[in-house]
Design a protein around this motif. Structure first.
Motif, mmCIF file in Angstrom:
data_model
loop_
_atom_site.group_PDB
_atom_site.id
_atom_site.type_symbol
_atom_site.label_atom_id
_atom_site.label_comp_id
_atom_site.label_asym_id
_atom_site.label_seq_id
_atom_site.Cartn_x
_atom_site.Cartn_y
_atom_site.Cartn_z
ATOM 1 N N HIS A 245 0.831 -1.200 0.000
ATOM 2 C CA HIS A 245 0.000 0.000 0.000
ATOM 3 C C HIS A 245 0.871 1.257 0.000
ATOM 4 N N ASP A 246 0.325 2.332 -0.562
ATOM 5 C CA ASP A 246 0.975 3.642 -0.509
ATOM 6 C C ASP A 246 0.425 4.391 0.693
ATOM 7 N N VAL A 247 1.307 4.841 1.581
ATOM 8 C CA VAL A 247 0.879 5.416 2.851
ATOM 9 C C VAL A 247 1.379 6.851 2.993
ATOM 10 N N LEU A 248 0.481 7.724 3.432
ATOM 11 C CA LEU A 248 0.843 9.100 3.758
ATOM 12 C C LEU A 248 0.566 9.320 5.234
ATOM 13 N N LEU A 249 1.594 9.710 5.981
ATOM 14 C CA LEU A 249 1.492 9.933 7.421
ATOM 15 C C LEU A 249 1.389 11.432 7.677
ATOM 16 N N SER A 250 0.509 11.834 8.582
ATOM 17 C CA SER A 250 0.322 13.261 8.852
ATOM 18 C C SER A 250 0.144 13.511 10.336
ATOM 19 N N ASN A 251 0.380 14.744 10.746
ATOM 20 C CA ASN A 251 0.102 15.157 12.121
ATOM 21 C C ASN A 251 -0.269 16.627 12.136
ATOM 22 N N SER A 252 -0.534 17.167 13.303
ATOM 23 C CA SER A 252 -0.984 18.557 13.412
ATOM 24 C C SER A 252 0.147 19.556 13.237
ATOM 25 N N ARG A 253 1.396 19.091 13.280
ATOM 26 C CA ARG A 253 2.544 20.002 13.244
ATOM 27 C C ARG A 253 3.171 20.139 11.867
ATOM 28 N N GLY A 254 2.699 19.358 10.897
ATOM 29 C CA GLY A 254 3.168 19.525 9.534
ATOM 30 C C GLY A 254 4.166 18.471 9.095
ATOM 31 N N PRO A 255 4.283 18.263 7.762
ATOM 32 C CA PRO A 255 5.115 17.197 7.203
ATOM 33 C C PRO A 255 6.591 17.262 7.590
ATOM 34 N N ALA A 256 7.130 18.454 7.746
ATOM 35 C CA ALA A 256 8.558 18.577 8.050
ATOM 36 C C ALA A 256 8.922 17.873 9.355
ATOM 37 N N THR A 257 7.992 17.823 10.291
ATOM 38 C CA THR A 257 8.270 17.191 11.586
ATOM 39 C C THR A 257 8.265 15.665 11.500
ATOM 40 N N LEU A 258 7.852 15.119 10.351
ATOM 41 C CA LEU A 258 7.764 13.670 10.186
ATOM 42 C C LEU A 258 8.855 13.106 9.276
ATOM 43 N N ALA A 259 9.714 13.974 8.766
ATOM 44 C CA ALA A 259 10.717 13.546 7.789
ATOM 45 C C ALA A 259 11.599 12.425 8.317
ATOM 46 N N GLU A 260 12.074 12.561 9.530
ATOM 47 C CA GLU A 260 12.952 11.535 10.108
ATOM 48 C C GLU A 260 12.212 10.231 10.345
ATOM 49 N N LEU A 261 10.948 10.326 10.719
ATOM 50 C CA LEU A 261 10.156 9.143 10.998
ATOM 51 C C LEU A 261 9.897 8.319 9.745
ATOM 52 N N VAL A 262 9.552 8.973 8.634
ATOM 53 C CA VAL A 262 9.190 8.239 7.421
ATOM 54 C C VAL A 262 10.393 7.829 6.582
ATOM 55 N N ALA A 263 11.549 8.418 6.827
ATOM 56 C CA ALA A 263 12.725 8.164 5.991
ATOM 57 C C ALA A 263 13.040 6.677 5.821
ATOM 58 N N PRO A 264 13.008 5.858 6.880
ATOM 59 C CA PRO A 264 13.339 4.438 6.700
ATOM 60 C C PRO A 264 12.180 3.559 6.247
ATOM 61 N N LEU A 265 10.996 4.139 6.044
ATOM 62 C CA LEU A 265 9.805 3.363 5.718
ATOM 63 C C LEU A 265 9.496 3.446 4.231
ATOM 64 N N ALA A 266 9.789 2.394 3.506
ATOM 65 C CA ALA A 266 9.563 2.375 2.065
ATOM 66 C C ALA A 266 8.082 2.500 1.756
ATOM 67 N N GLY A 267 7.749 3.392 0.817
ATOM 68 C CA GLY A 267 6.362 3.565 0.429
ATOM 69 C C GLY A 267 5.553 4.443 1.350
ATOM 70 N N VAL A 268 6.200 5.025 2.373
ATOM 71 C CA VAL A 268 5.516 5.910 3.314
ATOM 72 C C VAL A 268 6.094 7.313 3.175
ATOM 73 N N ARG A 269 5.219 8.299 3.030
ATOM 74 C CA ARG A 269 5.679 9.682 2.936
ATOM 75 C C ARG A 269 4.891 10.547 3.906
ATOM 76 N N ALA A 270 5.412 11.737 4.132
ATOM 77 C CA ALA A 270 4.762 12.671 5.043
ATOM 78 C C ALA A 270 3.923 13.668 4.265
ATOM 79 N N GLY A 271 2.828 14.117 4.875
ATOM 80 C CA GLY A 271 1.972 15.100 4.236
ATOM 81 C C GLY A 271 1.125 15.820 5.265
ATOM 82 N N THR A 272 0.178 16.605 4.780
ATOM 83 C CA THR A 272 -0.732 17.323 5.665
ATOM 84 C C THR A 272 -1.944 16.453 5.987
ATOM 85 N N VAL A 273 -2.685 16.843 7.003
ATOM 86 C CA VAL A 273 -3.903 16.121 7.362
ATOM 87 C C VAL A 273 -4.897 16.148 6.197
#
Length: 204
Positions: A31-59
């Protein structure tokens, strides 16, 4: 023929449960996954970096996926779902439980299940309860255990949404078990109080 098609998954929240779901999705590559939070995609960059197919975005971007997963603390739900302009027609997985650390005191639900409360906050959404009975470690791990397959419960009132969620769950490797509607199945899953809450069951 592939019975579990690749789906776009938008996750609202980036805590332990949300990260576990994203981690399992990355492991399967289904599956293609987009992870989001209330603080914005930049705060998730480190979290999603090792997860293939997962990217950060807005709610709002997460809410455009074929399946939207809500995974935030109980008190944060109104603000989180309020960040989405329109819930009409969206398939929404509610992973939440009506408790919150550090007290873990149950919220007052006025006779409703927690998912019925969430449904009222997301008018027009096709809500399905799932991913709320396991701890993050179990969610992130390979569901093939003890010679069988870890069970994942789900419940909801919309047949089409439930079918999509079943395909998502199965695509992650779990054995999807339908508990019926929100009023009955949701109550069975809900923590605290539900008889299936915290049950780590395996189908042999």
């Amino acid at each position: 023929m592939n019975s579990n098609p690749k789906l776009s998954i938008g996750i609202i929240g980036a805590g332990n449960i949300a990260t576990a779901i994203a981690t399992r999705a990355a492991a399967t590559g289904r599956h293609d996954v987009l992870l989001s939070n209330s603080r914005g995609p930049a705060t998730l960059a480190e979290l999603v970096a090792p997860l293939a197919g997962v990217r950060a975005g807005t709610v709002e971007q997460a809410s455009q996926a074929q399946i939207v997963v809500l995974s935030v603390p109980w008190s944060a739900i109104p603000k989180a779902v309020g960040a989405v302009s329109d819930w009409t027609g969206k398939t929404l997985i509610d992973t939440t439980n009506p408790i919150e650390a550090p007290t873990f005191r149950a919220a007052e639900l006025n006779g409703k299940t927690s998912s019925e409360v969430v449904a009222a906050l997301t008018p027009g959404a096709k809500l399905v309860k799932a991913f709320n009975t396991h701890n993050p470690g179990a969610l992130a791990s390979d569901p093939s255990v003890a010679g069988g397959t870890r069970v994942m419960f789900y419940s909801g009132d919309d047949p089409e949404a439930k079918q999509s969620v079943q395909e998502f769950i199965s695509g992650l490797g779990f054995k999807a078990v339908d508990l019926g509607g929100l009023a009955t199945g949701g109550a069975m899953q809900q923590f605290p109080g539900g008889p299936l809450a915290g049950r780590d069951l395996v189908q042999l």
